[in-house]
Design an enzyme around this catalytic site. Structure first.
Site, PDB file in Angstrom:
ATOM      1  N   GLY A 229       0.755  -1.239   0.000  1.00 26.55           N
ATOM      2  CA  GLY A 229       0.000   0.000   0.000  1.00 26.55           C
ATOM      3  C   GLY A 229       0.786   1.290   0.000  1.00 26.55           C
ATOM      4  O   GLY A 229       0.205   2.372  -0.150  1.00 26.55           O
ATOM      5  N   CYS A 334     -13.740   5.158 -28.214  1.00 25.67           N
ATOM      6  CA  CYS A 334     -14.984   5.917 -28.322  1.00 25.67           C
ATOM      7  C   CYS A 334     -15.669   6.051 -26.969  1.00 25.67           C
ATOM      8  O   CYS A 334     -16.743   5.478 -26.730  1.00 25.67           O
ATOM      9  CB  CYS A 334     -15.904   5.246 -29.339  1.00 25.67           C
ATOM     10  SG  CYS A 334     -15.080   5.075 -30.910  1.00 25.67           S
ATOM     11  N   GLU A 335     -15.030   6.739 -26.068  1.00 28.93           N
ATOM     12  CA  GLU A 335     -15.551   7.026 -24.728  1.00 28.93           C
ATOM     13  C   GLU A 335     -14.932   8.361 -24.305  1.00 28.93           C
ATOM     14  O   GLU A 335     -13.723   8.538 -24.452  1.00 28.93           O
ATOM     15  CB  GLU A 335     -15.066   5.996 -23.694  1.00 28.93           C
ATOM     16  CG  GLU A 335     -15.419   4.569 -23.976  1.00 28.93           C
ATOM     17  CD  GLU A 335     -16.582   4.075 -23.120  1.00 28.93           C
ATOM     18  OE1 GLU A 335     -17.006   4.793 -22.204  1.00 28.93           O
ATOM     19  OE2 GLU A 335     -17.048   2.969 -23.406  1.00 28.93           O
TER      20      GLU A 335
HETATM   21  C1  LIG Z   1      -3.114  -5.035  -3.933  1.00 31.96           C
HETATM   22  C2  LIG Z   1      -2.596  -5.677  -2.718  1.00 31.96           C
HETATM   23  C3  LIG Z   1      -1.289  -5.412  -2.293  1.00 31.96           C
HETATM   24  C4  LIG Z   1      -0.373  -4.437  -2.989  1.00 31.96           C
HETATM   25  O1  LIG Z   1      -0.785  -3.118  -2.878  1.00 31.96           O
HETATM   26  P1  LIG Z   1       0.158  -1.953  -3.419  1.00 31.96           P
HETATM   27  O2  LIG Z   1      -0.622  -0.723  -3.167  1.00 31.96           O
HETATM   28  O3  LIG Z   1       0.366  -2.208  -4.860  1.00 31.96           O
HETATM   29  O4  LIG Z   1       1.418  -2.011  -2.645  1.00 31.96           O
HETATM   30  C5  LIG Z   1      -0.839  -6.077  -1.177  1.00 31.96           C
HETATM   31  N1  LIG Z   1      -1.626  -6.955  -0.499  1.00 31.96           N
HETATM   32  C6  LIG Z   1      -2.889  -7.219  -0.879  1.00 31.96           C
HETATM   33  C7  LIG Z   1      -3.678  -8.187  -0.117  1.00 31.96           C
HETATM   34  C8  LIG Z   1      -3.414  -6.590  -1.993  1.00 31.96           C
HETATM   35  O5  LIG Z   1      -4.672  -6.849  -2.361  1.00 31.96           O
END
Ligand SMILES: *Cc1c(COP(=O)(O)O)cnc(C)c1O
Length: 410
Positions: A229, A334-335
């Protein structure tokens, strides 16, 4: 503009546009900064392959020692094929099917990140019938606001992900009694493109308390999966997300004393800035009161701007001085949603010029599709003075050939 030692224009002349271009150097550098951020701890980086699951990308990271976070049997097959051992695979996702679990149990993956009670019972039944033991963590939904785009926020109680933290002790107690299940950890993942450490810290503190309680309840919690994340600077002017080193310091300060094996699951941070999308201007069209830069890439090649209102820097591949003016950068689909940027200040570009859409290595190629019967675009990996096409442009027959005429129309 260069990718490592190669000119982007030269690659474009040989490969044709549009195409994705990735840098090996950048990938490896990003992997290493995460590892450095957690030195001194029992640590495994499980690359969230959904961000970019090309075999060559996975193999590049696997060769550095990365594990994988997968969300489907398809991804599991991809990472195994790229050489990541089952002992480094964690498996997330709210809808693991019987078939997918069976495959994972046969392979002997490191950990199932279980997201519901029905899933737990299904897994127990399957593992027991196969004479296997599934090592599990529950994905805990800590009910914190990740302060990111609503479509990629996953850690609030209204999101479909994980089990509520308020019920965690009860669910762990139930799991401990089930055959075929070995409780080993706790997992969380609160969202993507987080640009602030505080939501992580808040969630991690909640998890620390939970682990202390679970241990007091008699569970042997030895693995803590912190999810992914961490955000990246799509717009370097306005966004300064924390560095992996700062993220690591924060995480170690909060969870370090638990003595757990720490897993992180970054996706975007590893590959996002390692890739660009190179496209060619087809026309410059003067509208009534705006100028459109119509390029040969479209929303089907990179859906992030239309799906998440995502900002991507767009630059001319051949740097030029001189005045800039605002362009709406759009594709051929086409959007009206097929728009990469509005009123973006760009130099005086003309048909045939190349542009690069930056920070396109994550959730780009993997999310592409063939709307308007457009062919998937090639992916190119650069290493020093060499490049290789790591996914080729299909023929039209490959797309149209998927359709089958029923007998009565033949
Ligand atoms: C998508 C996801 C990640 C990776 O998220 P990033 O924002 O790309 O680092 C990690 N763990 C789970 C469970 C995810 O669904």
């Amino acid at each position: 503009m260069h990718a490592e030692d190669l000119s982007i224009s030269d690659i474009a002349a040989q490969v044709g546009t549009p195409f994705y271009c990735y840098s090996t150097d950048t990938l490896i550098r990003h992997y290493n900064v995460f590892c450095e951020a957690f030195t001194g701890h029992d640590f495994l980086l499980c690359y969230a392959v959904k961000a970019n699951s090309n075999q060559a990308i996975i193999k590049t990271l696997a060769d550095q020692g990365a594990g994988a976070d997968v969300v489907s049997e398809g991804e599991m097959r991809r990472v195994l094929k790229a050489g990541i051992p089952a002992s480094k695979i964690v498996y997330s996702g709210v809808a693991k099917t019987e078939q997918e679990m069976t495959f994972a149990l046969e392979q002997g993956i490191f950990q199932f990140n279980v997201e519901s009670e029905p899933e737990l019972h299904q897994l127990s039944r399957l593992a027991d019938s196969m004479g296997k033991t599934a090592a599990i963590a529950f994905r805990i939904n800590p009910d914190v606001d990740a302060k990111t785009h609503a479509k990629i926020s996953t850690g609030k109680s209204e999101n479909k992900f994980g089990v509520p933290w308020t019920r965690a002790r009860e669910i762990y107690a139930a799991a401990a009694k089930l055959p075929g299940i070995r409780v080993q950890g706790v997992d969380l993942h609160i969202g993507s493109q987080l640009t602030d450490l505080e939501p992580f810290a808040e969630a991690f503190r909640r998890i620390v308390k939970l682990i202390e309680q679970l241990r007091a309840d008699g569970h042997d919690i030895s693995v803590l999966d912190l999810g992914g994340g961490l955000g990246i600077p799509y717009d370097r002017e306005t966004t300064k997300p924390p560095l992996p080193l700062e993220y690591g310091e924060m995480a170690k300060n909060i969870v370090g004393h638990l003595g757990c094996k720490i897993i992180i699951e970054p996706g975007r941070m590893l590959v996002g800035n390692a890739g660009i999308l190179v496209s060619k201007v087809i026309y410059v069209k003067q509208g009534e009161n705006r100028k459109f830069l119509i390029i040969d890439a479209a929303m089907n090649d990179l859906v992030r701007p239309s799906m998440y209102d995502a900002y991507h820097e767009i630059v001319a591949v051949k740097e030029r001085d001189g005045p800039t003016s605002p362009f709406d950068v759009v594709g051929p689909v086409c959007e009206t949603g097929d728009t990469f940027a509005r009123e973006r200040e760009l130099p005086d570009l003309a048909g045939g010029d190349l542009v690069a859409i930056r920070t396109a290595g994550a959730y780009g190629a993997v999310m592409s599709f063939t709307y308007n019967t457009r062919r998937l675009i090639p992916e190119v990996l650069v290493k020093g003075g060499e490049y290789a096409i790591i996914r080729s442009r299909p023929d039209y027959d490959d797309i149209i050939g998927l359709d089958i005429l029923p007998e009565w129309l033949e």
